[in-house]
Design a protein around this motif. Structure first.
Motif, PDB file in Angstrom:
ATOM      1  N   ILE A 124      17.601   8.091  18.229  1.00 34.53           N
ATOM      2  CA  ILE A 124      16.743   8.967  17.416  1.00 34.53           C
ATOM      3  C   ILE A 124      16.658  10.359  18.024  1.00 34.53           C
ATOM      4  CG2 ILE A 124      14.368   9.322  16.615  1.00 34.53           C
ATOM      5  CD1 ILE A 124      14.292   6.262  16.102  1.00 34.53           C
ATOM      6  N   GLU A 125      16.580  10.448  19.336  1.00 31.35           N
ATOM      7  CA  GLU A 125      16.573  11.765  19.994  1.00 31.35           C
ATOM      8  C   GLU A 125      17.865  12.507  19.746  1.00 31.35           C
ATOM      9  OE1 GLU A 125      15.675  11.038  24.120  1.00 31.35           O
ATOM     10  OE2 GLU A 125      13.551  10.701  23.713  1.00 31.35           O
ATOM     11  N   GLU A 126      18.999  11.789  19.847  1.00 32.36           N
ATOM     12  CA  GLU A 126      20.319  12.412  19.625  1.00 32.36           C
ATOM     13  C   GLU A 126      20.473  12.869  18.176  1.00 32.36           C
ATOM     14  OE1 GLU A 126      23.117   9.419  20.774  1.00 32.36           O
ATOM     15  OE2 GLU A 126      22.778   9.748  22.920  1.00 32.36           O
ATOM     16  N   ALA A 127      19.863  12.136  17.241  1.00 30.75           N
ATOM     17  CA  ALA A 127      19.963  12.473  15.827  1.00 30.75           C
ATOM     18  C   ALA A 127      18.986  13.562  15.409  1.00 30.75           C
ATOM     19  CB  ALA A 127      19.758  11.215  14.977  1.00 30.75           C
ATOM     20  N   GLY A 128      18.173  14.019  16.352  1.00 29.53           N
ATOM     21  CA  GLY A 128      17.250  15.112  16.060  1.00 29.53           C
ATOM     22  C   GLY A 128      15.889  14.680  15.585  1.00 29.53           C
ATOM     23  N   GLY A 129      15.519  13.437  15.871  1.00 30.22           N
ATOM     24  CA  GLY A 129      14.218  12.920  15.391  1.00 30.22           C
ATOM     25  C   GLY A 129      13.100  13.060  16.342  1.00 30.22           C
ATOM     26  N   ARG A 164       0.856  -1.189   0.000  1.00 30.67           N
ATOM     27  CA  ARG A 164       0.000   0.000   0.000  1.00 30.67           C
ATOM     28  C   ARG A 164       0.887   1.231   0.000  1.00 30.67           C
ATOM     29  NH1 ARG A 164      -3.374   3.080   4.248  1.00 30.67           N
ATOM     30  NH2 ARG A 164      -4.930   4.011   2.895  1.00 30.67           N
ATOM     31  N   ARG A 165       0.510   2.230  -0.783  1.00 31.53           N
ATOM     32  CA  ARG A 165       1.240   3.492  -0.816  1.00 31.53           C
ATOM     33  C   ARG A 165       0.826   4.323   0.383  1.00 31.53           C
ATOM     34  NH1 ARG A 165       0.668   8.591  -4.845  1.00 31.53           N
ATOM     35  NH2 ARG A 165       2.547   9.628  -4.155  1.00 31.53           N
ATOM     36  N   GLY A 166       1.830   4.810   1.123  1.00 37.70           N
ATOM     37  CA  GLY A 166       1.569   5.662   2.272  1.00 37.70           C
ATOM     38  C   GLY A 166       1.926   7.107   1.976  1.00 37.70           C
ATOM     39  N   ARG A 167       2.352   7.809   2.994  1.00 34.80           N
ATOM     40  CA  ARG A 167       2.753   9.214   2.887  1.00 34.80           C
ATOM     41  C   ARG A 167       4.255   9.332   3.042  1.00 34.80           C
ATOM     42  NH1 ARG A 167      -1.876  12.911   4.988  1.00 34.80           N
ATOM     43  NH2 ARG A 167      -3.649  11.609   4.487  1.00 34.80           N
ATOM     44  N   LYS A 168       4.747  10.559   3.197  1.00 31.67           N
ATOM     45  CA  LYS A 168       6.195  10.757   3.337  1.00 31.67           C
ATOM     46  C   LYS A 168       6.763  10.102   4.592  1.00 31.67           C
ATOM     47  CE  LYS A 168       6.928  14.874   0.608  1.00 31.67           C
ATOM     48  NZ  LYS A 168       7.404  16.240   0.570  1.00 31.67           N
ATOM     49  N   GLY A 169       6.055  10.125   5.682  1.00 33.56           N
ATOM     50  CA  GLY A 169       6.615   9.601   6.924  1.00 33.56           C
ATOM     51  C   GLY A 169       5.764   8.555   7.601  1.00 33.56           C
ATOM     52  N   GLY A 171      26.340   9.133   6.777  1.00 32.94           N
ATOM     53  CA  GLY A 171      26.811   9.750   8.010  1.00 32.94           C
ATOM     54  C   GLY A 171      25.904  10.829   8.564  1.00 32.94           C
ATOM     55  N   ASP A 172      24.839  11.175   7.847  1.00 28.41           N
ATOM     56  CA  ASP A 172      23.914  12.221   8.282  1.00 28.41           C
ATOM     57  C   ASP A 172      23.305  11.918   9.651  1.00 28.41           C
ATOM     58  OD1 ASP A 172      22.368  14.605   7.975  1.00 28.41           O
ATOM     59  OD2 ASP A 172      20.670  13.381   7.370  1.00 28.41           O
ATOM     60  N   THR A 173      23.098  10.646   9.931  1.00 27.45           N
ATOM     61  CA  THR A 173      22.504  10.230  11.207  1.00 27.45           C
ATOM     62  C   THR A 173      23.575   9.860  12.225  1.00 27.45           C
ATOM     63  OG1 THR A 173      20.624   9.381   9.943  1.00 27.45           O
ATOM     64  CG2 THR A 173      20.774   8.649  12.204  1.00 27.45           C
ATOM     65  N   GLY A 174      24.839  10.042  11.865  1.00 32.40           N
ATOM     66  CA  GLY A 174      25.923   9.636  12.742  1.00 32.40           C
ATOM     67  C   GLY A 174      26.219   8.157  12.558  1.00 32.40           C
ATOM     68  N   SER A 178      15.846  12.338   3.322  1.00 28.29           N
ATOM     69  CA  SER A 178      15.542  13.703   3.734  1.00 28.29           C
ATOM     70  C   SER A 178      16.329  14.015   4.999  1.00 28.29           C
ATOM     71  CB  SER A 178      14.052  13.861   4.041  1.00 28.29           C
ATOM     72  OG  SER A 178      13.821  15.120   4.647  1.00 28.29           O
ATOM     73  N   PRO A 179      16.976  15.172   5.058  1.00 29.99           N
ATOM     74  CA  PRO A 179      17.671  15.550   6.289  1.00 29.99           C
ATOM     75  C   PRO A 179      16.699  15.863   7.430  1.00 29.99           C
ATOM     76  CG  PRO A 179      17.744  17.337   4.708  1.00 29.99           C
ATOM     77  CD  PRO A 179      17.117  16.166   4.007  1.00 29.99           C
ATOM     78  N   ASN A 180      15.394  15.938   7.118  1.00 35.51           N
ATOM     79  CA  ASN A 180      14.376  16.236   8.136  1.00 35.51           C
ATOM     80  C   ASN A 180      13.866  15.005   8.878  1.00 35.51           C
ATOM     81  OD1 ASN A 180      14.474  18.967   7.333  1.00 35.51           O
ATOM     82  ND2 ASN A 180      13.023  18.547   5.693  1.00 35.51           N
ATOM     83  N   TYR A 181      14.277  13.824   8.435  1.00 37.60           N
ATOM     84  CA  TYR A 181      13.850  12.576   9.080  1.00 37.60           C
ATOM     85  C   TYR A 181      15.063  11.761   9.469  1.00 37.60           C
ATOM     86  CZ  TYR A 181       9.131  13.214   7.136  1.00 37.60           C
ATOM     87  OH  TYR A 181       7.885  13.685   6.824  1.00 37.60           O
TER      88      TYR A 181
END
Length: 180
Positions: free
Chosen positions: A175-180, A68-73, A157-160, A97-100
């Motif tokens: 995930i908290e440390e990576a900004g999520g 099934r196709r979902g959304r971006k996140g 390396g974006d997520t460390g 995405s650098p936002n996720y």
């Protein structure tokens, strides 16, 4: 092997019975890699998650439900009518995405599978394959960068540093440390 279209049902000829537990692991992994080899390209191109279920069909063969196709996140799979027994979910994480924090299964991925009483498989934009074990509440990286199709825009390396596995509390912290 029977194939019913790119996002349809694929059944591997594994009879349910003797040694099914050992064989299911290998057969399920082979099936997951086939699913993601096709879905990753679409997921990255459309920048949408795609999801479904893995289990056994009425004949006892390892099979999967239509994606099934979902959304971006996010993605919520349809009821798996073609499966008699559901053992795991599967889903992609879409384009980079650098936002996720999308190189790891999310806490919600793990909690959702646990709530359903199943395990899970997650493909990331960098081409990693993760297994979500809800009995132990741990995620295991089955194969690393580029083992599945990956997003050409992905930045390593974006997520460390990405470890091979994370228990639930470690995943929350990472995930908290990576900004999520």
């Amino acid at each position: 092997m029977r194939r019913y279209g790119i996002l349809g049902t694929l059944c591997l000829a594994l009879p349910f019975g003797a040694n099914a537990t050992v064989a299911q692991g290998a057969e399920e992994l082979a099936l997951v890699k086939l699913i993601f080899a096709q879905l990753q390209v679409i997921s990255i191109e459309k920048n949408r998650e795609y999801c479904g279920y893995i289990g056994r069909d009425a004949e006892g063969k390892v099979a999967f439900s239509k994606a099934r196709r979902g959304r971006k996140g996010t993605c919520a799979p349809d009821d798996p009518d073609e499966l008699s027994l559901v053992t795991a979910s599967y889903h992609t994480h879409g384009a980079y995405s650098p936002n996720y924090v999308n190189e790891l299964p999310s806490v919600e991925d793990m909690e959702g599978d646990e709530a359903e009483g199943i395990d899970g498989w997650v493909a990331t934009p960098g081409g990693r394959l993760w297994y979500v074990d809800t009995e132990e509440m741990v995620v295991h990286q089955i194969c690393g960068l580029g083992c599945l199709p990956s997003d050409p825009q992905f930045i390593e390396g974006d997520t460390g540093l990405i470890e091979q596995s994370y228990y639930y509390d470690e995943l929350v912290q990472k995930i908290e440390e990576a900004g999520g």
